[in-house]
Design an enzyme around this catalytic site. Structure first.
Site, short mmCIF file in Angstrom:
data_model
loop_
_atom_site.label_atom_id
_atom_site.label_comp_id
_atom_site.label_asym_id
_atom_site.label_seq_id
_atom_site.Cartn_x
_atom_site.Cartn_y
_atom_site.Cartn_z
N HIS A 510 0.83 -1.21 0.00
CA HIS A 510 0.00 0.00 0.00
C HIS A 510 0.86 1.26 0.00
CE1 HIS A 510 -3.48 2.53 1.43
NE2 HIS A 510 -2.47 3.25 1.90
N GLU A 511 1.78 1.34 0.96
CA GLU A 511 2.60 2.55 1.05
C GLU A 511 3.51 2.69 -0.15
OE1 GLU A 511 1.89 4.78 3.03
OE2 GLU A 511 0.60 3.67 4.38
N HIS A 514 1.87 4.61 -2.87
CA HIS A 514 2.03 6.06 -2.78
C HIS A 514 3.35 6.48 -3.42
CE1 HIS A 514 -1.43 7.11 -0.38
NE2 HIS A 514 -1.10 6.29 0.60
N HIS A 517 3.14 6.49 -7.05
CA HIS A 517 2.35 7.65 -7.50
C HIS A 517 3.27 8.88 -7.61
CE1 HIS A 517 -1.82 9.82 -7.03
NE2 HIS A 517 -1.34 9.88 -8.25
#
Length: 726
Positions: A510-511, A514, A517
């Protein structure tokens, strides 16, 4: 369900208003230039070294932080005044672009400030932080309430509506103008003054709230002895022994007051009384009627937020905050949460009944399931219903292999390659931090650096998050990305592997989503690297899906001793149990998200946070066996700053997009590695950042709006039937 987030110090967000975090060289006045030439403070200095320059983390000296911050703010205000007082008519070039250039030094200082705040905090830093918080707020108000500056921005904005600019410039103008408007730029002088006073008061309250949580996380440690190790995995026992020894308690064992530590203990420990003590320590953080209690802070924060938005004519804080989010209104956000809540609670009650059955059969004394029993008996149910042992799964989730797995995923979807940088070539702020260079697999082009700070330690805030030290732009020359992921895995004893739970492995993916992104950005202007809160979790939540793909499982989920990949039988059990405990996960998250919204829609006058929390959850039918994921006194997302205030629902909003987008991959010929769908993913959902409206971006990717159906299927909840038209 919910993943901890994602950024550096929440105070950095206040700079976005004036686009002050640009890393581009500003055009200074002669006085400012002379000031800079005299400057020797290393926290202000331009980053040098390889990879387009890197932060001088090895030069961090706390004594230099306050003067550096004050000097950087002064320099930035000089730049802003020059823009505001430009005698030429306002244009995109001489107003918006100049704002995009401003704040180079300040951006650098805030990078160091964020590291001290999140990764290496000390009591000494917290004193400096308390002194700086109101000064930073005053600085922010001087920009947001600069009448001449706002009038120039407004002129550019109104002209752009008559004569549209190129798309990216139009988006920058819109975001900058909306930022000023939302911060009360159109208020009367008297109201502006009060607005600034409120912000100053809030900045100190946010700092106090955050530091109270950290104090209770550092101060509350549960020690236990060898005869109390029943049920605990060997890896946890060794880590707990090290944690105790590090605190001068050789021969004992320690559970620290962080989620990574307490989750494991509450899942496996056979010592019910000790589980209760650990649970109460964790969930009573900043709620102990002592000097670290946050209830009074919550009251003050809610009152001040409400007063501030009333100055601008809004009914409540939620109405003001959500106007530029995907949800647009608090009612839309509440509609989504209330559509999911009944199914989540119903499933939780089923889970509790299953646990009680096992407790009745196995407990030596008659017990009723309490919150400190939930994880323990959930694990028993998992083993009985699905023959799935979480500790067995952990043997295949070694941190080094998981790191290789996220790099593989990035290579398949984004064509990125990760290579460790030579030891010592890039400064780090702690010996645990490792750094990789990111390049294009095909061309070898340098894209940026990725820093990983994996382990829990004293002075580091709990949870997991991602941040950037430098964002991609091509404005005034290309700037490459410096991205970071931060976790709180329990550091193992020397020579032992880092084995993590499936949930922690998902959080790691998940992290990293980021970080991808950040790294995938192709925007020109710094402002376009900003985010829309109920959209920014989508990209990261989507990346979690690759953990359970065959290519990742077969190549990287290897037994830490034998090197054998996870057996197909174990994979099948994990898949079969994929909707297990979703009642708990969804209910604990939604309780926090709903409370966030109710707090900010209520009249704050005479509001008692503790009573309001209890009464609201009771009205909602919250099961007594489950507690909010983040109880109000330690709900840092919402009360340590404003990034997630009335925005915590955004994880669920983003998960609707996530589930829907995952089905787009699942339905494609190449499934999760389908080249065409991956190309659309990067083109529309990652690379543009905030250069296009998120709803438009999603439609370009999917060909339609997202539907809630996929989310409900993912969680094993009933899919709502279409409403019949009357």
């Amino acid at each position: 369900m919910q993943k901890k987030i994602i950024t550096a110090s929440s105070l950095v967000a206040i700079l976005a208003l004036g686009s002050c975090t640009s890393t581009q060289p500003p055009q200074q006045t002669q006085a400012a230039t002379e000031q800079k030439q005299e400057e020797t403070n290393p926290l202000l200095k331009e980053w040098t070294g390889p990879y387009g320059g890197v932060p001088a983390f090895d030069k961090m000296n706390l004594a230099e932080l306050k003067p550096a911050m004050e000097k950087a703010m002064a320099l930035n205000l000089t730049e802003i005044d020059a823009i505001a007082n430009n005698p030429q008519p306002a244009t995109f070039e001489n107003t918006i672009e100049e704002m995009e250039r401003a704040g180079d030094e300040l951006g650098r200082v805030f990078t160091y400030y964020g590291i001290w705040s999140s990764n290496v905090s000390t009591p000494e830093f917290r004193k400096v932080q308390a002194e700086l918080a109101p000064k930073i707020s005053e600085f922010n108000s001087k920009i947001s309430q600069n009448e001449k500056l706002f009038q120039r921005v407004k002129t550019v904005y109104e002209n752009s509506k008559k004569n549209p600019l190129p798309e990216d410039q139009q988006r920058v103008v819109q975001l900058v103008y909306e930022g000023f408007a939302m911060e009360g730029a159109d208020l009367s002088p008297e109201k502006k003054q009060r607005y600034a006073e409120i912000n100053k008061e809030l900045s100190s309250l946010y700092t106090d709230f955050s530091n109270n949580i950290l104090a209770d996380e550092e101060g509350y440690v549960v020690y236990f002895t060898k005869d109390q190790l029943g049920g605990l995995p060997e890896s946890f026992v060794k880590a707990a022994a090290k944690a105790a020894a590090d605190r001068g308690k050789e021969g004992q064992y320690a559970v620290t007051n962080t989620r990574s530590s307490i989750d494991q203990f509450l899942t496996y420990s056979d010592e019910r009384a000790l589980r209760e003590k650990v649970w109460k320590n964790y969930y009573s953080r900043a709620d102990n009627a002592d000097e670290n209690d946050n209830n009074e802070n919550i009251k003050k924060i809610l009152k001040l937020r409400n007063e501030r938005v009333k100055l601008m004519g809004y009914d409540n804080y939620a109405q003001w905050r959500l106007q530029n989010r995907m949800a647009k209104t608090p009612e839309a956000a509440m509609d989504l949460m209330q559509a999911v809540w009944p199914a989540a609670v119903a499933r939780a009650k089923e889970e509790i009944a299953d646990m009680q059955q096992i407790a009745n059969k196995t407990s030596k004394t008659k017990i009723t399931i309490e919150p400190w029993d939930y994880r323990y008996y959930a694990e028993k149910v998992r083993q009985e219903k699905y023959d799935l042992n979480s500790d067995e799964v952990k043997q295949y989730l070694e941190l080094g292999n998981l790191t290789d797995a996220i790099f593989f995923t990035a290579g398949e979807l984004f064509n990125f390659k990760f290579t460790p940088v030579p030891e010592g070539s890039v400064p780090v702020f702690h010996e645990d931090v490792k750094v990789w260079e990111v390049t294009d697999k095909t061309t070898g082009q340098h894209i940026g650096l990725w820093y990983l700070d994996p382990f829990a330690r004293q002075g580091k805030r709990s949870g997991a998050w991602a941040t950037t030290y430098r964002a991609h732009t091509t404005f005034d020359g290309k700037k490459t990305v410096l991205s970071s992921n931060n976790s709180n895995f329990v550091k193992p004893a020397p020579g032992e592997p880092v084995l993590v739970s499936w949930d922690d492995a998902e959080t790691f993916f998940h992290e990293f989503g980021h970080a991808l992104h950040f790294l995938a950005s192709n925007v020109k202007y710094p402002t376009l690297n900003s985010g829309v809160r109920d959209y920014t979790e989508f990209q990261s939540q989507l990346l979690e899906r690759w953990l359970s793909t065959d290519k990742v499982i077969n190549q990287f989920l290897k037994h830490y001793k034998t090197g054998e990949p996870m057996p197909k039988e174990l994979v099948a059990k994990i898949e079969k149990a994929s909707t297990f405990n979703q009642g708990f996960a969804t209910t604990e998250f939604l309780a926090s998200a709903l409370m966030d919204m109710y707090f900010h829609m209520a009249d704050p006058e005479n509001l008692d946070p503790d009573k309001f929390e209890r009464e609201t959850l009771n009205k909602l039918g919250m099961p007594k066996e489950i507690v909010m994921r983040h109880r109000s006194p330690h709900f840092g997302h919402v009360f340590s700053g404003e990034g997630y205030a009335t925005g915590y629902y955004g994880y669920l909003w983003a998960d609707v997009l996530t589930s829907d987008a995952a089905e787009a991959f699942a339905e494609a010929p190449g499934e999760f590695y389908d080249a065409e769908v991956a190309a659309r993913l990067v083109k529309y959902l990652f690379a543009p950042r905030n250069s296009m409206d998120p709803a438009d971006a999603y439609r370009k990717f999917r060909g339609r709006d997202a539907k809630i159906d996929a989310l409900m299927r993912d969680r094993g909840f009933p899919v709502p039937k279409p409403q019949s038209k009357k």
